[in-house]
Design a protein around this motif. Structure first.
Motif, PDB file in Angstrom:
ATOM      1  N   ALA A 195       0.811  -1.473  -0.140  1.00 51.17           N
ATOM      2  CA  ALA A 195       0.152  -0.015   0.002  1.00 51.17           C
ATOM      3  C   ALA A 195       0.800   1.344   0.065  1.00 51.17           C
ATOM      4  CB  ALA A 195      -0.981  -0.133   1.100  1.00 51.17           C
ATOM      5  N   SER A 196       2.011   1.410   1.024  1.00 48.39           N
ATOM      6  CA  SER A 196       2.741   2.513   0.833  1.00 48.39           C
ATOM      7  C   SER A 196       3.570   2.755  -0.342  1.00 48.39           C
ATOM      8  CB  SER A 196       3.732   2.278   1.936  1.00 48.39           C
ATOM      9  OG  SER A 196       4.585   1.320   2.094  1.00 48.39           O
ATOM     10  N   VAL A 197       3.838   1.604  -1.020  1.00 44.38           N
ATOM     11  CA  VAL A 197       4.805   1.935  -2.249  1.00 44.38           C
ATOM     12  C   VAL A 197       3.557   2.056  -3.383  1.00 44.38           C
ATOM     13  CG1 VAL A 197       5.949   0.620  -4.081  1.00 44.38           C
ATOM     14  CG2 VAL A 197       6.549   0.145  -1.700  1.00 44.38           C
ATOM     15  N   MET A 198       2.647   1.538  -3.478  1.00 45.81           N
ATOM     16  CA  MET A 198       1.697   1.953  -4.568  1.00 45.81           C
ATOM     17  C   MET A 198       1.130   3.598  -4.214  1.00 45.81           C
ATOM     18  SD  MET A 198      -0.545  -1.462  -4.369  1.00 45.81           S
ATOM     19  CE  MET A 198      -1.627  -1.225  -5.891  1.00 45.81           C
ATOM     20  N   ARG A 199       0.859   3.915  -2.987  1.00 43.76           N
ATOM     21  CA  ARG A 199       0.440   5.196  -2.750  1.00 43.76           C
ATOM     22  C   ARG A 199       1.709   6.228  -3.298  1.00 43.76           C
ATOM     23  NH1 ARG A 199      -2.203   3.378   1.868  1.00 43.76           N
ATOM     24  NH2 ARG A 199      -0.246   3.611   3.290  1.00 43.76           N
ATOM     25  N   ARG A 200       3.188   5.879  -3.028  1.00 44.62           N
ATOM     26  CA  ARG A 200       4.082   6.766  -3.362  1.00 44.62           C
ATOM     27  C   ARG A 200       4.123   6.867  -5.006  1.00 44.62           C
ATOM     28  NH1 ARG A 200      10.515   5.580  -3.219  1.00 44.62           N
ATOM     29  NH2 ARG A 200      11.345   7.379  -4.178  1.00 44.62           N
ATOM     30  N   ILE A 201       3.768   5.675  -5.711  1.00 40.96           N
ATOM     31  CA  ILE A 201       3.803   6.165  -7.122  1.00 40.96           C
ATOM     32  C   ILE A 201       2.956   6.739  -7.704  1.00 40.96           C
ATOM     33  CG2 ILE A 201       3.624   4.704  -9.179  1.00 40.96           C
ATOM     34  CD1 ILE A 201       4.922   2.105  -7.721  1.00 40.96           C
ATOM     35  N   ALA A 202       1.515   6.638  -6.896  1.00 42.27           N
ATOM     36  CA  ALA A 202       0.687   7.614  -7.333  1.00 42.27           C
ATOM     37  C   ALA A 202       0.591   9.082  -6.855  1.00 42.27           C
ATOM     38  CB  ALA A 202      -0.864   7.002  -7.008  1.00 42.27           C
ATOM     39  N   GLY A 203       1.168   9.146  -5.695  1.00 42.42           N
ATOM     40  CA  GLY A 203       1.236  10.588  -5.207  1.00 42.42           C
ATOM     41  C   GLY A 203       2.335  11.196  -5.612  1.00 42.42           C
ATOM     42  N   ASP A 204       3.601  10.643  -5.975  1.00 41.49           N
ATOM     43  CA  ASP A 204       4.689  11.476  -6.311  1.00 41.49           C
ATOM     44  C   ASP A 204       4.948  11.506  -7.725  1.00 41.49           C
ATOM     45  OD1 ASP A 204       5.291  11.667  -3.555  1.00 41.49           O
ATOM     46  OD2 ASP A 204       7.139  10.202  -3.814  1.00 41.49           O
ATOM     47  N   GLY A 205       4.016  10.561  -8.475  1.00 44.78           N
ATOM     48  CA  GLY A 205       4.242  10.470  -9.816  1.00 44.78           C
ATOM     49  C   GLY A 205       2.794  10.822 -10.648  1.00 44.78           C
ATOM     50  N   ARG A 206       2.650  10.288 -12.016  1.00 52.35           N
ATOM     51  CA  ARG A 206       1.642  10.672 -13.022  1.00 52.35           C
ATOM     52  C   ARG A 206       0.755   9.482 -12.938  1.00 52.35           C
ATOM     53  NH1 ARG A 206       3.255  12.958 -17.885  1.00 52.35           N
ATOM     54  NH2 ARG A 206       1.385  12.186 -18.952  1.00 52.35           N
ATOM     55  N   ALA A 207       0.769   8.282 -12.549  1.00 53.13           N
ATOM     56  CA  ALA A 207       0.299   7.425 -12.404  1.00 53.13           C
ATOM     57  C   ALA A 207      -1.293   7.559 -12.082  1.00 53.13           C
ATOM     58  CB  ALA A 207       0.846   6.059 -11.727  1.00 53.13           C
ATOM     59  N   ARG A 208      -2.317   7.026 -12.992  1.00 59.69           N
ATOM     60  CA  ARG A 208      -3.589   7.187 -12.832  1.00 59.69           C
ATOM     61  C   ARG A 208      -4.162   5.667 -11.794  1.00 59.69           C
ATOM     62  NH1 ARG A 208      -3.524   9.421 -18.010  1.00 59.69           N
ATOM     63  NH2 ARG A 208      -4.302   7.404 -18.955  1.00 59.69           N
ATOM     64  N   LEU A 209      -3.239   4.757 -12.172  1.00 53.74           N
ATOM     65  CA  LEU A 209      -3.534   3.344 -11.929  1.00 53.74           C
ATOM     66  C   LEU A 209      -2.291   2.755 -11.484  1.00 53.74           C
ATOM     67  CD1 LEU A 209      -6.296   2.371 -11.429  1.00 53.74           C
ATOM     68  CD2 LEU A 209      -6.138   0.992 -13.462  1.00 53.74           C
ATOM     69  N   VAL A 210      -2.145   2.011 -10.385  1.00 52.50           N
ATOM     70  CA  VAL A 210      -1.112   1.156 -10.001  1.00 52.50           C
ATOM     71  C   VAL A 210      -1.617  -0.237  -9.728  1.00 52.50           C
ATOM     72  CG1 VAL A 210       0.924   0.985  -8.379  1.00 52.50           C
ATOM     73  CG2 VAL A 210      -0.038   3.366  -9.129  1.00 52.50           C
ATOM     74  N   VAL A 211      -1.055  -1.380 -10.097  1.00 53.81           N
ATOM     75  CA  VAL A 211      -1.477  -2.825  -9.992  1.00 53.81           C
ATOM     76  C   VAL A 211      -0.350  -3.217  -9.466  1.00 53.81           C
ATOM     77  CG1 VAL A 211      -2.461  -4.560 -11.228  1.00 53.81           C
ATOM     78  CG2 VAL A 211      -2.799  -2.249 -12.062  1.00 53.81           C
ATOM     79  N   ALA A 212      -0.397  -3.996  -8.224  1.00 51.30           N
ATOM     80  CA  ALA A 212       0.562  -4.911  -7.498  1.00 51.30           C
ATOM     81  C   ALA A 212       0.055  -6.306  -7.938  1.00 51.30           C
ATOM     82  CB  ALA A 212       0.836  -4.563  -6.178  1.00 51.30           C
ATOM     83  N   MET A 213       0.920  -6.900  -8.660  1.00 55.50           N
ATOM     84  CA  MET A 213       0.427  -8.529  -9.027  1.00 55.50           C
ATOM     85  C   MET A 213       1.064  -9.302  -8.046  1.00 55.50           C
ATOM     86  SD  MET A 213       1.017  -8.250 -13.191  1.00 55.50           S
ATOM     87  CE  MET A 213       2.864  -7.554 -13.013  1.00 55.50           C
ATOM     88  N   ASP A 214       0.422 -10.480  -7.568  1.00 56.39           N
ATOM     89  CA  ASP A 214       0.968 -11.273  -6.208  1.00 56.39           C
ATOM     90  C   ASP A 214       0.467 -12.728  -6.699  1.00 56.39           C
ATOM     91  OD1 ASP A 214       2.295 -11.797  -4.061  1.00 56.39           O
ATOM     92  OD2 ASP A 214       0.379 -11.138  -2.829  1.00 56.39           O
ATOM     93  N   GLY A 215       0.693 -13.048  -8.065  1.00 53.85           N
ATOM     94  CA  GLY A 215       0.564 -14.579  -8.276  1.00 53.85           C
ATOM     95  C   GLY A 215      -0.663 -15.293  -7.704  1.00 53.85           C
ATOM     96  N   ALA A 216      -0.453 -16.208  -7.177  1.00 59.66           N
ATOM     97  CA  ALA A 216      -1.973 -17.236  -6.595  1.00 59.66           C
ATOM     98  C   ALA A 216      -2.780 -16.227  -5.633  1.00 59.66           C
ATOM     99  CB  ALA A 216      -1.388 -18.445  -6.034  1.00 59.66           C
ATOM    100  N   ASP A 217      -2.114 -15.184  -5.082  1.00 59.46           N
ATOM    101  CA  ASP A 217      -2.938 -14.193  -4.074  1.00 59.46           C
ATOM    102  C   ASP A 217      -3.396 -13.176  -4.982  1.00 59.46           C
ATOM    103  OD1 ASP A 217      -2.319 -15.743  -1.941  1.00 59.46           O
ATOM    104  OD2 ASP A 217      -0.128 -14.915  -1.560  1.00 59.46           O
ATOM    105  N   GLY A 218      -3.439 -13.103  -6.089  1.00 58.26           N
ATOM    106  CA  GLY A 218      -4.459 -12.107  -6.904  1.00 58.26           C
ATOM    107  C   GLY A 218      -3.559 -10.882  -7.238  1.00 58.26           C
ATOM    108  N   CYS A 219      -4.135  -9.827  -6.860  1.00 59.44           N
ATOM    109  CA  CYS A 219      -3.497  -8.504  -7.185  1.00 59.44           C
ATOM    110  C   CYS A 219      -4.181  -7.331  -6.432  1.00 59.44           C
ATOM    111  CB  CYS A 219      -3.332  -8.028  -8.742  1.00 59.44           C
ATOM    112  SG  CYS A 219      -5.026  -7.431  -9.355  1.00 59.44           S
ATOM    113  N   ARG A 220      -3.365  -6.149  -6.411  1.00 58.63           N
ATOM    114  CA  ARG A 220      -4.188  -5.143  -5.708  1.00 58.63           C
ATOM    115  C   ARG A 220      -4.001  -3.849  -6.717  1.00 58.63           C
ATOM    116  NH1 ARG A 220      -1.857  -8.210  -1.817  1.00 58.63           N
ATOM    117  NH2 ARG A 220      -3.132  -8.674   0.175  1.00 58.63           N
TER     118      ARG A 220
END
Length: 308
Positions: A195-220
């Motif tokens: 969550a904190s890494v994804m918030r940094r990407i969206a907050g400090d950059g230009r990303a409109r969407l951030v997707v963290a892939m986690d294999g058999a555990d799905g994604c966020r």
């Protein structure tokens, strides 16, 4: 900007993978170990995204450096056979290679040969005509394309990248993380900190969407302006899992295909999950990709019965 000739331009990430199948990723303390036949495959991340988009019917262009060597010729022959539109600049450093260990459960560990010199860059007069004709540009984290962001931003073309197993700190990834509109990453190196890494990407950059892939555990998935990422479960593959090589690249390709087609975040995630699961059911790197008809069928099945 000229009329778009390409739905997706993929920049960087062509090479050859050597796949070694082992009983366990924890190797014994010995000098040698008998294994099943070792095979070479055209692979690496840009290859997977480009071929995945191509298989789904997107008009796809792929550009990169490539060596004038045996592996480079293997790559070119493969793309000619598959009908993928590919252009390259000859690299004096040769064609990148990887060695992937794959265990009995299909899990893998990769040794990546990053042979290109740190100051190597794709020439502007080579890449710019392709960028000017692209609807969307996917940037592999290969370093030799990072100077392209100024032109991408000037032209207003949509961008995406896959940071793979970024730890949230390594400086190499920052240009890609903060200057792309759509950012994918693996959760492998940031478990507990997604969550904190994804918030940094969206907050400090230009990303409109951030997707963290986690294999058999799905994604966020975190959309700009949201406080917390949403979790989506994985999709169970129809066939047994034999090799996870390329699953993330297939996820990205199907996600882009659905997003460029106007799909919702939920539809994009479902398509990506279906394609990633499909990729895990064939041996080798990028040997089989889901097509549009199969993706639609499997996505409908994954969505469950319609609510009356």
């Amino acid at each position: 900007m000229a009329e778009a000739a390409y739905d997706v331009l993929v920049v960087g990430g062509a090479g050859v993978d050597t796949i070694v199948r082992v009983g366990s990723l924890a190797l014994p303390e010995a000098d040698s170990l008998p294994v099943p036949p070792v095979h070479d495959y055209v692979g690496h991340t840009g290859n997977g995204v480009a071929l995945g988009c191509h298989a789904l019917g997107l008009t796809t262009k792929f550009i990169d450096f490539l060596g004038d060597d045996l592996q480079g010729r293997m790559v070119l022959e493969n793309y000619t056979e598959r009908g993928l539109d590919f252009s390259h600049v000859v690299s004096p450093h040769g064609t990148p290679r990887g060695v992937n260990l794959v265990d009995a459960r299909g899990r893998r560990f990769s040794f990546y040969d990053s042979r290109h010199a740190p100051d190597l860059r794709l020439p502007r007069d080579f890449y710019l005509p392709f960028v000017e004709r692209a609807r969307h540009v996917h940037m592999s984290i290969t370093n030799h394309n990072r100077d392209m962001y100024a032109d991408l931003e000037r032209l207003g073309v949509g961008t995406s990248t896959d940071l793979h197993d970024w730890d949230g700190e390594e400086p190499h990834h920052l240009d890609y993380a903060l200057r792309s509109d759509l950012v994918f990453l693996s959760a492998a190196a940031v478990h507990g900190r997604e969550a904190s890494v994804m918030r940094r990407i969206a907050g400090d950059g230009r990303a409109r969407l951030v997707v963290a892939m986690d294999g058999a555990d799905g994604c966020r998935v975190l959309a700009r302006g949201e406080a917390e990422p949403r979790h989506f479960p994985a999709v169970r593959p129809e066939r047994p899992v034999v090799d996870t090589n390329g699953a993330g690249d297939s996820f990205v390709a199907a996600f882009l295909h659905t997003r460029l087609g106007g799909g919702s975040v939920e539809e994009c995630v479902r398509a990506g999950s279906v394609a990633g699961a499909f990729a895990c059911t064939s041996a080798g790197t990028h040997t089989e990709f889901v097509d549009a008809a199969t993706l639609e069928r499997l996505s409908r099945a994954a969505a469950g019965p319609a609510v009356p």
